[in-house]
Structure formats: C-alpha cells, structure tokens
Write a protein that holds these residues in place. Structure first.
Motif, PDB file in Angstrom:
ATOM      1  N   SER A 378       0.856  -1.176   0.000  1.00  0.00           N
ATOM      2  CA  SER A 378       0.000   0.000   0.000  1.00  0.00           C
ATOM      3  C   SER A 378       0.897   1.232   0.000  1.00  0.00           C
ATOM      4  O   SER A 378       1.920   1.262   0.682  1.00  0.00           O
ATOM      5  N   THR A 379       0.532   2.225  -0.779  1.00  0.00           N
ATOM      6  CA  THR A 379       1.316   3.461  -0.803  1.00  0.00           C
ATOM      7  C   THR A 379       0.472   4.625  -0.305  1.00  0.00           C
ATOM      8  O   THR A 379      -0.757   4.560  -0.251  1.00  0.00           O
ATOM      9  N   ASP A 380       1.144   5.688   0.017  1.00  0.00           N
ATOM     10  CA  ASP A 380       0.470   6.948   0.316  1.00  0.00           C
ATOM     11  C   ASP A 380       0.616   7.832  -0.933  1.00  0.00           C
ATOM     12  O   ASP A 380       0.690   7.307  -2.053  1.00  0.00           O
ATOM     13  N   VAL A 381       0.713   9.138  -0.741  1.00  0.00           N
ATOM     14  CA  VAL A 381       0.810  10.076  -1.857  1.00  0.00           C
ATOM     15  C   VAL A 381       2.150  10.797  -1.796  1.00  0.00           C
ATOM     16  O   VAL A 381       2.577  11.228  -0.721  1.00  0.00           O
ATOM     17  N   GLY A 382       2.818  10.919  -2.933  1.00  0.00           N
ATOM     18  CA  GLY A 382       4.060  11.668  -2.969  1.00  0.00           C
ATOM     19  C   GLY A 382       5.114  10.991  -3.822  1.00  0.00           C
ATOM     20  O   GLY A 382       4.821  10.112  -4.633  1.00  0.00           O
ATOM     21  N   TYR A 383       6.357  11.399  -3.627  1.00  0.00           N
ATOM     22  CA  TYR A 383       7.469  10.857  -4.403  1.00  0.00           C
ATOM     23  C   TYR A 383       7.525   9.329  -4.331  1.00  0.00           C
ATOM     24  O   TYR A 383       7.734   8.650  -5.337  1.00  0.00           O
ATOM     25  N   HIS A 384       7.377   8.797  -3.110  1.00  0.00           N
ATOM     26  CA  HIS A 384       7.505   7.342  -2.954  1.00  0.00           C
ATOM     27  C   HIS A 384       6.496   6.605  -3.822  1.00  0.00           C
ATOM     28  O   HIS A 384       6.784   5.553  -4.381  1.00  0.00           O
ATOM     29  N   LEU A 401      -2.060  -1.218  -3.788  1.00  0.00           N
ATOM     30  CA  LEU A 401      -3.093  -0.290  -3.340  1.00  0.00           C
ATOM     31  C   LEU A 401      -2.513   1.117  -3.302  1.00  0.00           C
ATOM     32  O   LEU A 401      -1.543   1.376  -2.582  1.00  0.00           O
ATOM     33  N   THR A 402      -3.110   2.008  -4.063  1.00  0.00           N
ATOM     34  CA  THR A 402      -2.602   3.380  -4.093  1.00  0.00           C
ATOM     35  C   THR A 402      -3.762   4.341  -4.313  1.00  0.00           C
ATOM     36  O   THR A 402      -4.713   4.015  -5.040  1.00  0.00           O
ATOM     37  N   PRO A 403      -3.743   5.506  -3.677  1.00  0.00           N
ATOM     38  CA  PRO A 403      -4.814   6.490  -3.884  1.00  0.00           C
ATOM     39  C   PRO A 403      -4.597   7.222  -5.201  1.00  0.00           C
ATOM     40  O   PRO A 403      -3.903   8.236  -5.248  1.00  0.00           O
ATOM     41  N   ALA A 404      -5.186   6.705  -6.261  1.00  0.00           N
ATOM     42  CA  ALA A 404      -4.831   7.164  -7.606  1.00  0.00           C
ATOM     43  C   ALA A 404      -5.501   8.476  -7.999  1.00  0.00           C
ATOM     44  O   ALA A 404      -4.818   9.442  -8.338  1.00  0.00           O
ATOM     45  N   ASP A 405      -6.814   8.527  -7.978  1.00  0.00           N
ATOM     46  CA  ASP A 405      -7.508   9.639  -8.623  1.00  0.00           C
ATOM     47  C   ASP A 405      -7.946  10.757  -7.681  1.00  0.00           C
ATOM     48  O   ASP A 405      -8.320  11.828  -8.140  1.00  0.00           O
ATOM     49  N   TYR A 406      -7.909  10.518  -6.372  1.00  0.00           N
ATOM     50  CA  TYR A 406      -8.209  11.608  -5.431  1.00  0.00           C
ATOM     51  C   TYR A 406      -6.937  12.062  -4.732  1.00  0.00           C
ATOM     52  O   TYR A 406      -6.872  13.175  -4.223  1.00  0.00           O
ATOM     53  N   GLN A 407      -5.915  11.175  -4.712  1.00  0.00           N
ATOM     54  CA  GLN A 407      -4.598  11.512  -4.166  1.00  0.00           C
ATOM     55  C   GLN A 407      -4.689  12.041  -2.729  1.00  0.00           C
ATOM     56  O   GLN A 407      -4.113  13.072  -2.381  1.00  0.00           O
ATOM     57  N   ALA A 408      -5.409  11.316  -1.885  1.00  0.00           N
ATOM     58  CA  ALA A 408      -5.596  11.736  -0.500  1.00  0.00           C
ATOM     59  C   ALA A 408      -4.443  11.252   0.369  1.00  0.00           C
ATOM     60  O   ALA A 408      -4.238  10.050   0.520  1.00  0.00           O
ATOM     61  N   MET A 409      -3.705  12.188   0.959  1.00  0.00           N
ATOM     62  CA  MET A 409      -2.651  11.805   1.895  1.00  0.00           C
ATOM     63  C   MET A 409      -3.260  11.148   3.122  1.00  0.00           C
ATOM     64  O   MET A 409      -4.377  11.467   3.528  1.00  0.00           O
TER      65      MET A 409
END
Length: 565
Positions: A378-384, A401-409
């Motif tokens: 699972s990732t968060d949002v940002g460079y990583h 699992l990644t927050p793709a289209d809303y990009q919620a930290m």
C-alpha cells in the motif's frame, strides 16, 4: 419474532456476509454497536474516522467485498468524507451507515447537519431510511455499491427507526444482479475492427480485476502488448513477456512508451482515462475500442471507434471465443523490445552511484526481491508513490493499493491495515512519506490492537518532498513544506512497535530480511534522498507543457528566469 431496528440492521449485515466494521462508536450509535456485537460481527476502533474509510477501502481492494463503516452523525461522517471521496474516484465499493439525530420536530439537535446533501456529490447513492418498513433497502445499498462501476453508498437511518419493530422473517435479501454481458453484435463489431488492425495494444484498468486469465488469453491470441492503468496494476503479471507495465505515454514505463507507438488499435477495457492514469491526458493513439461497466465512462476525454457497456470478464470471454481461430504470429519484435527496455531500466538504476545515501528506486527494487510474489503493498501520496510505479513490479491482482484519482494523503497505513485484515495470510507492507505518516501514523495503535503483521516504511526526507521539488523547480524557493518530524525511534518505542532504520544501501538486503521476518508491527525509518524526479513527474510536466498555450508558456518562462536573477 419481532425485532427492533438496530437488531434488524445487524442481522442484515450478517446475512450479507459482513465480518468486520470500522468506526468510532458514539452516543447515537450505541444500540447499533451492541446488536452488531451480539450477532458476531467484529468492529474495529480507529483513531480517526478518516482512517476508517481508508481501511474499508483497502479491505475492498484486496477482497472484492464492500468495506463497511459506521459513522456517528455530523463530525463522524464529515471526518470520513475524504476517504469516501477517494473510494468514489478510485471505484471502491463501500457502505457507510450513519444515523439521523432528529427524533421529532424540535430543532438544533447535536450533530444535526444536512448529511446526505453533503455527501451526494461524492457517492454512488445516498439513501435515507426513515421507517422500519424501508430497512430492506440496506440490502440494496450494499449490493449497489459494487454494481457496474463500484463506489461508496451512504445510508442514513433515522433515530426513531432503531426503536421501531419488524418481523425478522421480513428481512429478505435482494437478489444480486449478474454482471452485464456483451451483445453478439458488439462482439462481431469489435472482432471486425481487430481484424483490420495491424497491431493491437491492450490497455487494462482496474475494471479488469478478476479478468486476468481472459486478458492473458486475448494477449496471446493477438500477440498484443498489455499496459495497465495505475489502479489496474497486477491484473496481469508485470513479468509476463508482453506486459509493458503501467501507462503507455510519457508518464508510463519506457517499454510501454516505445512498444505502443507501433499499435494502430487500442483495446481499452475497464478504464475511464482519468488525469492520473493518463499523466494529464497525455496518451496519444489513433484508434480505440472502449469497453467499460459504466456507461458514463465511455467516450470521455478520448473518443473511440466503438464503445460498449459491459463487464470486462464477460466481454473478454466472448471476444476470446470469437477470436480463438485467428491466432496471430508471435510478435517477437515487441517481446524483445519489452525485455530490452525492462533490462535497460534495471541496469540504469543499478549503475547509479552509491554515495552513502538511500536511493528510492534501488530501495524499492530490493524490497520487491525480498517479498513474495503475492505480497500486498500500500502506498500513500508523494514521491515514494511515483517511484513505486517504475521500480516496484506487481505480479498479482489486488496487491497494489494506491490512492490514484483523489490523491488523498494519509491513505497508505490505514489501507494496509484493512488489506491485512482481509488477507491475514498475506505479507503486507506500506510505503509512505513522512507527511502521510503524520496524518495517519497513530493507526499503528489500531494495527497493534488488531494483532496485525505489518511493516511500514517511512520515506523520511523531512519535507513534503514532491511539493518542495516542484516549488524549487518553478520558483527557486520552498514555502511551508519543511516538516518538524518527531523522533521515529522514540515514537515507535512509545507506541510499542519495532523500530528499524535504513540510512544507506549497505546491508540493505539483510536489513529488509530482518524487518520482514519480524512479526507484529514494524516501523522502518528510511532516510531517502530525492536527487532526481521520477519518470512520472518528468512525463506529466512535458504533457502539461505541450498542452499550454504559447502566451502562458512565455509567462512561465519569464517567471522562471526572474526567480533566478
């Protein structure tokens, strides 16, 4: 036997196969929690309702079953709103149950706001149940969340309903509709276009989860390369010889960018061509056939030769039947090019000078080698997140699992917890930036309480790194992006989790092995150095520049020069 409304809700959830619910109980939901406990459904206490929605989202992404949350009215629901919006844009099925605090005509109740009006723009459906006679609508709400394009459904139950009674025999489940099939006429039309094409390229989105076998079959029949959207990663193994990885434009993998230039027909399945997936709508192609379960996604942003609303797996099954007798010659050139670009990228990263720091790409490639093929990340949002696109291969569906289209930290840690609860037999890891960690890091307490095995790798650069990089590039300075992080070792000790530190690449494999072998919750402090932009950012900047009017380009260039004088 007559039962009250709270008991009816609990029994309906039990009949639906719900085994866990996330949230924070409050005075308005006391009876609900009591009855849910009595029927044997587990409840998970979170530190913030935002995380409850993210956990339910992560649970759905790996299990295919809607995640269920209970929110107290007012602040509980509004705290969840960002997580609900992420599920809405990322097509994750979720059921959120809340209560209307009003019991009579008096005004100014605690928590009394127009809840359903607030959530309507970011949900598939908002349902008000004001009488016990409507209680079976809860069955419909749950099923509707995963019908066609999945998404969140919010159900508001009136306080008075909890005390009203109904016969238990009146709780009748709704028959869940079968996925939408494709017509013979549509299949014939698509086969005709495929027959006329020199080279087909397949672009698969998250709507193809569950259709991996069919995708591989049609790829082999047509000798067609496959690229995926970011959310669709893993629908086919990324080490499959015709898999190019994510995307196929400037933001996509180098293999995809090169190989898809030779495709004169794109077969797009289960994707809606969102901004993130296309790198700011930078994909370029001549002709496309578009198949998606949601009619509203067809012919948006990109026009097609032919589009049809259908379930991805059903459509692919029918297409494979019709194409089974027209197998094309193996595209040796494409296979060799894909292999060349993948090998070249790995070699390029491997040659980067080790100057005593931790490069995100090399770290992620080593982490991939240390994990089982079916591990969940699972990732968060940002460079990583963006480095993981190019340097962490995905081999199984529902494992990225990644927050793709809303990009919620704040997504990364709670989503990983939800995933681990859905798949306790799988190895689950989370990578997040220090900014995302500050938002939801205290959910490690939830992971401990639930006895979850989870390793969280915090990319600790002391800043909102991605935004800082963009500020420095555009304005030659940074504003309001430097963090005052706590000492993660002290924090880990106070939370009761195992602490590890990785500050360079010496003994990286051995350290990762120790982390992954340790059961329980691990917090890994990764002192990464971002000394270059990931491919996705470079490509999206180029796409944005190409779409910018000349007058605006001149203004940007003037500002760029002025900031450096």
């Amino acid at each position: 036997m007559k039962i009250d409304g709270a008991k009816a809700v609990a029994l309906i959830l039990k009949k639906l196969g719900v085994n866990n619910i996330w949230g924070i109980p409050g005075a308005r939901t006391l009876s609900l929690y009591n009855e849910i406990h009595c029927v044997g459904i587990d409840t998970t206490l979170v530190t913030n309702e935002l995380s409850a929605a993210f956990m339910a989202d992560g649970y759905y992404r790996v299990s295919g079953k809607p995640g269920v949350c209970i929110a107290i009215p007012g602040p509980g629901l509004t705290n969840m709103l960002t997580g609900i919006a992420e599920a809405f844009l990322d097509s994750s099925a979720m059921l959120v149950i809340t209560v209307n605090p009003k019991k009579n005509r008096q005004s100014f109740y605690i928590h009394d706001i127009p809840q359903l009006e607030i959530v309507k723009p970011v949900v598939k459906k908002a349902v008000a149940i004001s009488s016990i006679s409507q209680i079976n609508e809860l069955f419909e709400a749950y099923n509707f969340s995963c019908k066609e394009e999945p998404g969140p459904v919010v159900v508001e139950i009136g306080s008075q309903v909890m005390d009203q009674e109904i016969e238990e025999l009146e709780l009748v489940p709704e028959v869940f509709p079968a996925p939408m099939s494709i017509t013979k006429e549509a299949v014939t039309k698509i086969v005709q276009y495929i027959g006329e094409a020199r080279q087909v390229g397949i672009y698969a989105g998250r709507g193809c989860v569950g259709a991996g076998g069919e995708l591989l079959e049609i790829s082999k029949i047509l000798s067609a390369p496959i690229a995926t959207t970011i959310s669709g990663r893993g629908v086919v193994p990324e080490d499959y010889e015709l898999s190019t990885g994510y995307g196929f434009g400037l933001t996509g993998s180098p293999a995809a960018y090169r190989v898809f230039k030779n495709c004169d027909l794109i077969l797009a399945i289960g994707t809606k061509f969102s901004e993130m997936a296309t790198g700011g709508w930078g994909l370029k192609f001549n002709n496309m056939i578009h198949i998606d379960a949601a009619k509203d996604n067809l012919d948006k942003n990109y026009s097609s030769l032919f589009s049809v609303q259908a379930d991805a797996q059903n459509a692919l099954k029918e297409l494979n039947k019709s194409l089974s007798g027209v197998k094309r010659t193996v595209n040796v050139k494409a296979i060799e090019e894909i292999k060349k670009f993948k090998t070249g990228h790995a070699a390029k990263i491997g040659k980067k000078q080790n100057n005593g720091s931790l490069h995100p790409a090399r770290f992620l490639q080593e982490l991939r080698r240390c994990l089982p093929r079916d591990a969940i990340i699972s990732t968060d949002v940002g460079y990583h997140q963006l480095w993981s696109l190019s340097d962490f291969e995905v081999f199984d569906p529902q494992t990225y699992l990644t927050p793709a289209d809303y990009q919620a930290m704040g997504f990364g840690i709670p989503a990983a917890i939800g995933a681990a609860m859905a798949k306790p037999d799988k190895k689950v890891v989370c990578i997040c930036g220090d900014g995302g960690f500050l938002i939801s890091g205290f959910e490690l307490l939830t992971a401990i309480r639930e006895k979850i095995n989870l390793s969280v790798f915090v990319f600790n650069d002391g800043a909102l790194g991605l935004i800082k990089g963009l500020q420095e590039t555009l304005y030659n300075k940074d504003v309001s992006v430097n963090l005052n992080n706590p000492g993660l070792e002290h924090l880990a000790n106070s939370l009761g989790v195992k602490y590890f530190r990785i500050s360079d690449e010496m003994n990286l494999k051995e350290t990762l092995g120790k982390v992954l072998a340790n059961k329980g919750v691990n917090l890994v402090d990764c002192k990464v150095v971002y000394d270059e932009l990931p491919r996705y950012i470079k490509g999206s900047i180029r796409n944005s520049w190409d779409q910018t009017p000349l007058s605006k380009k001149m203004s940007i260039l003037y500002r760029y020069v002025k900031c450096r004088l």
